[in-house]
Design a protein around this motif. Structure first.
Motif, PDB file in Angstrom:
ATOM      1  N   PHE A  68       0.848  -1.192   0.000  1.00 56.95           N
ATOM      2  CA  PHE A  68       0.000   0.000   0.000  1.00 56.95           C
ATOM      3  C   PHE A  68       0.885   1.245   0.000  1.00 56.95           C
ATOM      4  CE2 PHE A  68      -2.752  -3.108   2.283  1.00 56.95           C
ATOM      5  CZ  PHE A  68      -3.732  -3.206   1.313  1.00 56.95           C
ATOM      6  N   PRO A  69       1.355   1.680  -1.152  1.00 58.94           N
ATOM      7  CA  PRO A  69       2.313   2.794  -1.173  1.00 58.94           C
ATOM      8  C   PRO A  69       1.733   4.128  -0.714  1.00 58.94           C
ATOM      9  CG  PRO A  69       1.759   2.103  -3.409  1.00 58.94           C
ATOM     10  CD  PRO A  69       1.130   1.127  -2.482  1.00 58.94           C
ATOM     11  N   LYS A  70       0.460   4.389  -0.987  1.00 57.96           N
ATOM     12  CA  LYS A  70      -0.131   5.661  -0.543  1.00 57.96           C
ATOM     13  C   LYS A  70      -0.325   5.680   0.976  1.00 57.96           C
ATOM     14  CE  LYS A  70      -2.234   6.925  -4.859  1.00 57.96           C
ATOM     15  NZ  LYS A  70      -3.441   7.249  -5.603  1.00 57.96           N
ATOM     16  N   LEU A  71      -0.655   4.542   1.539  1.00 58.32           N
ATOM     17  CA  LEU A  71      -0.753   4.441   2.995  1.00 58.32           C
ATOM     18  C   LEU A  71       0.629   4.614   3.631  1.00 58.32           C
ATOM     19  CD1 LEU A  71      -2.648   3.859   5.367  1.00 58.32           C
ATOM     20  CD2 LEU A  71      -2.095   1.433   5.071  1.00 58.32           C
ATOM     21  N   ASN A  72       1.647   4.132   2.961  1.00 58.39           N
ATOM     22  CA  ASN A  72       3.023   4.305   3.414  1.00 58.39           C
ATOM     23  C   ASN A  72       3.389   5.791   3.431  1.00 58.39           C
ATOM     24  OD1 ASN A  72       5.557   3.532   4.243  1.00 58.39           O
ATOM     25  ND2 ASN A  72       6.203   2.808   2.251  1.00 58.39           N
ATOM     26  N   LEU A  73       3.018   6.522   2.401  1.00 58.98           N
ATOM     27  CA  LEU A  73       3.267   7.962   2.348  1.00 58.98           C
ATOM     28  C   LEU A  73       2.478   8.679   3.439  1.00 58.98           C
ATOM     29  CD1 LEU A  73       4.444  10.478   0.887  1.00 58.98           C
ATOM     30  CD2 LEU A  73       2.393  10.443  -0.535  1.00 58.98           C
ATOM     31  N   TYR A  74       1.226   8.298   3.611  1.00 61.24           N
ATOM     32  CA  TYR A  74       0.385   8.905   4.638  1.00 61.24           C
ATOM     33  C   TYR A  74       0.975   8.677   6.026  1.00 61.24           C
ATOM     34  CZ  TYR A  74      -3.813   9.939   7.355  1.00 61.24           C
ATOM     35  OH  TYR A  74      -4.690  10.452   8.253  1.00 61.24           O
TER      36      TYR A  74
END
Length: 160
Positions: A109-115
């Motif tokens: 989950f790359p966007k969750l990682n950024l978040y």
């Protein structure tokens, strides 16, 4: 169909500028961003440590007050444990190395990682800001030991 990544490029050359780093979903860039963030908090904790040590150079109060000493002592310990050591291993090295070691192109989950990175930054900055500006009165209110109306027990003298 185009992918949101160009995996053939180096992670440092895949887009230039602030916006490409701010909105990145590349696990290697996020690992580097975590490394920079924990480096900044390490420097903050080191400055607090040096001020504490300078205070111990001679007996009595030298460069900082007793309240500032207590705040720096607490801030140093909390920042080193919760903002440097814990995220240092799991976040920075985990983000950078684990997908490479297991042969994955990216995290699941790359966007969750950024978040999670931006939540870490916001929480870290707000925590250090609140702790640095804390006074004994704030601590009393936070612990719930202020004067109680109606008498009896708890902190502050007679009832009434």
């Amino acid at each position: 169909m185009t992918d949101h990544h160009d995996f053939d490029k180096n992670y440092l050359e895949n887009g230039k500028g602030f916006k490409s780093w701010f909105f990145t979903v590349d696990h290697k860039r996020l690992g580097v961003m975590y490394l920079w963030a924990i480096g900044i908090f390490f420097v903050l904790a080191a400055i607090a440590s040096f001020l504490i040590r300078f205070e111990h150079l001679s007996p009595g109060q030298t460069i900082i007050s007793a309240q500032t000493y207590n705040v720096l002592f607490t801030l140093h310990g909390a920042v080193m444990v919760f903002l440097f050591i814990v995220p240092g291993v799991a976040a920075s090295f985990g983000n950078f190395l684990i997908p490479l070691m297991i042969g994955a192109r990216d995290v699941i989950f790359p966007k969750l990682n950024l978040y999670s990175f931006w939540i870490y930054c916001a929480g870290s900055v707000s925590y250090t800001h609140l702790r640095a500006h804390e006074t004994p009165e704030h601590r009393v209110c936070r612990l719930g030991r202020g004067k109680k109306k109606g008498g009896g027990g708890g902190g502050g003298g007679g009832g009434g």
